[in-house]
Design an enzyme around this catalytic site. Sequence first.
Site, mmCIF file in Angstrom:
data_model
loop_
_atom_site.group_PDB
_atom_site.id
_atom_site.type_symbol
_atom_site.label_atom_id
_atom_site.label_comp_id
_atom_site.label_asym_id
_atom_site.label_seq_id
_atom_site.Cartn_x
_atom_site.Cartn_y
_atom_site.Cartn_z
ATOM 1 N N ASP A 677 -10.924 48.330 34.151
ATOM 2 C CA ASP A 677 -12.026 49.247 34.631
ATOM 3 C C ASP A 677 -11.993 49.687 36.137
ATOM 4 O OD1 ASP A 677 -14.528 49.746 34.105
ATOM 5 O OD2 ASP A 677 -15.727 48.329 35.375
ATOM 6 N N LYS A 681 -11.961 53.182 38.171
ATOM 7 C CA LYS A 681 -12.899 53.822 39.142
ATOM 8 C C LYS A 681 -12.018 54.221 40.155
ATOM 9 C CE LYS A 681 -16.730 50.426 37.773
ATOM 10 N NZ LYS A 681 -16.689 49.764 37.880
#
Length: 814
Positions: A677, A681
Amino acid sequence: MQVLKFGGTSVANSKNISLVKDIVGQLKKGKTVVVVSALGGVTDLLIESASLASKQLDAYASILKKIEDRHIKTIKELIPIKRQSRVLSRIKSELNTLETLLEGAFLIGEITPKLSDKIVSFGELLSSFIISEYFISDGMNAVYKDSRELIITNEVYGKAAVDFSKTDSNCRAFFKKVPESTIVLGGFIASSENGNATTLGRGGSDYSSAIIAAAVQATELQIWTDVSGMFTANPKLVKQARAIPHISYEEAMELSHFGAKVLYSPTIQPVLAKDINIVIKNTFEPEAEGTLITKTQNEKGKSVRGISHIENIALLSLEGPGMVGIPGISKRFFEVLSQAEISVVLITQASSEHSICVGISDADIEKAVAVVNAAFEYEIERGKIQPVISEKNLAIIALVGDNMKSHQGLSGKMFSTLGRNNVNIRVIAQGASERNISAVIDKSDVKKALNALHEEFFEENIKQLNLFVMGVGNVGSKFLKQVHQQKKYLKDNLKLNIRIIGMSNSRKMIFDESGIPLKYWEEQLNNGEKANREKFMSRVKELNYRNSIFVDNTASSEVSETYNTYLRNSISVVTCNKIACSSAFENYSELKQLARKYNAPFLFETNVGAGLPIIDTLKHLIVSGDKVLKIQAVLSGSLNFVFNNFNDQTTFHDVVKQAQEEGYTEPDPKIDLSGVDVMRKILILARESGNELEIEDIANNSFLPKESLATKNNTEFFASLKKNEAAFQKLYKTAAEANSKLKYVAQFENGKASVGLQQIPKGHDFYNLEGSDNIVLFYTERYPNQPMIIKGAGAGADVTASGIFADIIRIGNF
Ligand code: ADP
Ligand code: ASP
Ligand code: MG
């Protein structure tokens, strides 16, 4: 003398006719001419039955029966018993004649224009007689007059031309002598000098009333219809349209010529010559002011007064090198169209003289192509002119206003509004009078174009955003709640009207063209139709609203694959789903390009740091010329939560479990703990800083043991955490001994990105990061030593929803 005309809806049934009587009854003393249309829809029925009869289809008889029943019912409801039989016998005898005519058409299997006019004229003959009898039976000093005895025309059936000198003298002679104070006549119908029935064109009752008003020099012509005046646009298509209080003859003529059906366009001519005012009023709302049409209008400041449109337009273009410099080509072109009785709605000619293009009715196109090609056969054979080119299914949209000529930039504004909404303009035309700018567009874009232009020119203050929301779970439902709460504020303060037109979860979907009531959306969605992504998308495209925004609140890769189609249709995309922006660079950059090309923003602020304005800030730095040197960030709310709570008094397993239970991790916590994750980003931030990077280019120094990374489900994953507790405790201990805290850090510098667990010493900006907060440090050319810092809650449904909301407002202000 005053002339009042009541249209089809106003006399559609006994209830409406009684309203008409009230209106006429309340007039001041003086002679009144009442011109009426056929009962609403009857002209269409007559045309249909004649057409069926001419095709020798029995169904014509059942249409005739429908016509009979409606008239008889109306008589029975309006006329008192003692007068009824007289009226019924007259009407029945007329209906018998009509039946005989239709039978004739049926037997021969053909209908001539002459017979068609005879049949069609029964609509007004019947309605005017019934209405006059009703007035008389109600005690009015009224009389019926057959308008065919007054209005004389040539024999161009279907749309005959009026012989004004005969008509005027007939009218003057009749109205001078008639003793009754109210005279009821049928509109639309007339006769030739030979006594054949003719008609004045569809919608022609308006024209009849104007002809009579001009002949008798009436004090005023009132047109009573089913809307409260001439509107700024067709109220059936533009909800925000409003009645224009005062308009000039020319403006009204232009609007009606370009499709404002409320007034049949030839109507203005006779009254204009006599300077008689027209008032358009609503039979169903007589107290509404309506529209006053006079020689000049007093609203000087207003440039655009109305927008009208005509559907079912075709373009016909004549092109070729042989056209240059040869005189008479245009003349021949228009002559042949006129001989074929094809009326030309719009003309454009390129200055090179290489082509002439005209807009005509779709229905005439085959005939037009044939006659033009035949007329230019010689030139076509020799290659001087190309065979005529035709294109159907178009529409004309026109801005109208007397004062347009004194305002600059109107056409620019018109075309940029259309362009912004992805409405393709085929042809443009501007009358020399500068009272009108028109554009030919695709028929399927009419509603969108009208509304967008109306918003631009008449509702400058309020902009409507039409949202289609996919995903109404945690984030989605919070988002809807926020929209509901803020709706009024946004309208009042930002002049934005946000409407949710469609929504879907994985099971159900709903659409409501007037906006889904946000108080009851859950109930409505539960009763919706079965969800289907493809259907959802085609519905959004079909609705074709201006300022459409697709909002993705899911984490689905299939949904993210639909963005490009939305963007290609000029539908903006706002998403908290990270998949698209962290997919292959090619896909990410294609989406950004599409957004630019189709003028549809693609915004994903919530992909990094939920509601924190990270991407937007980065964008502003870059557009203002700054350069990103380094990004350092803690971007995982979940990992921050885990490492803020993990110590030698707890177990790593329990803390991760708690994080999962409290909703701080993805349903699959491995996505967070493995660093995937965070990789996504930092990838997005690196890309937004202008770097071409793939996810594989990011170094991931995972702190998870290989065994945990290899697990296939949550159970295995948690078991492996338990098993490796010692390793996690060691990580903690080493950090604590160094007076540091563990933070999962993402970094980008010199084109390289990495993510991994780091020991953060006291005094570092990351050291005191609480709970699930995020922090980003931007080192740029303008902020080389002291970075720009953005810090705050970086996870949670509420803040994510507000980030999506902020993106939508950005589009609203776009
Ligand atoms: P009537 O039967 O009374 O003659 P019409 O149906 O011919 O009425 O004309 C009224 C209709 O014109 C309205 O119901 C509306 O749908 C349509 N219309 C189209 N453009 C406009 C406009 N700019 N303003 C008002 N009405 C319009
Ligand atoms: N009844 C005719 C029509 O429907 C004329 C009119 O209503 O103005 O076209
Ligand atoms: Mg009409």
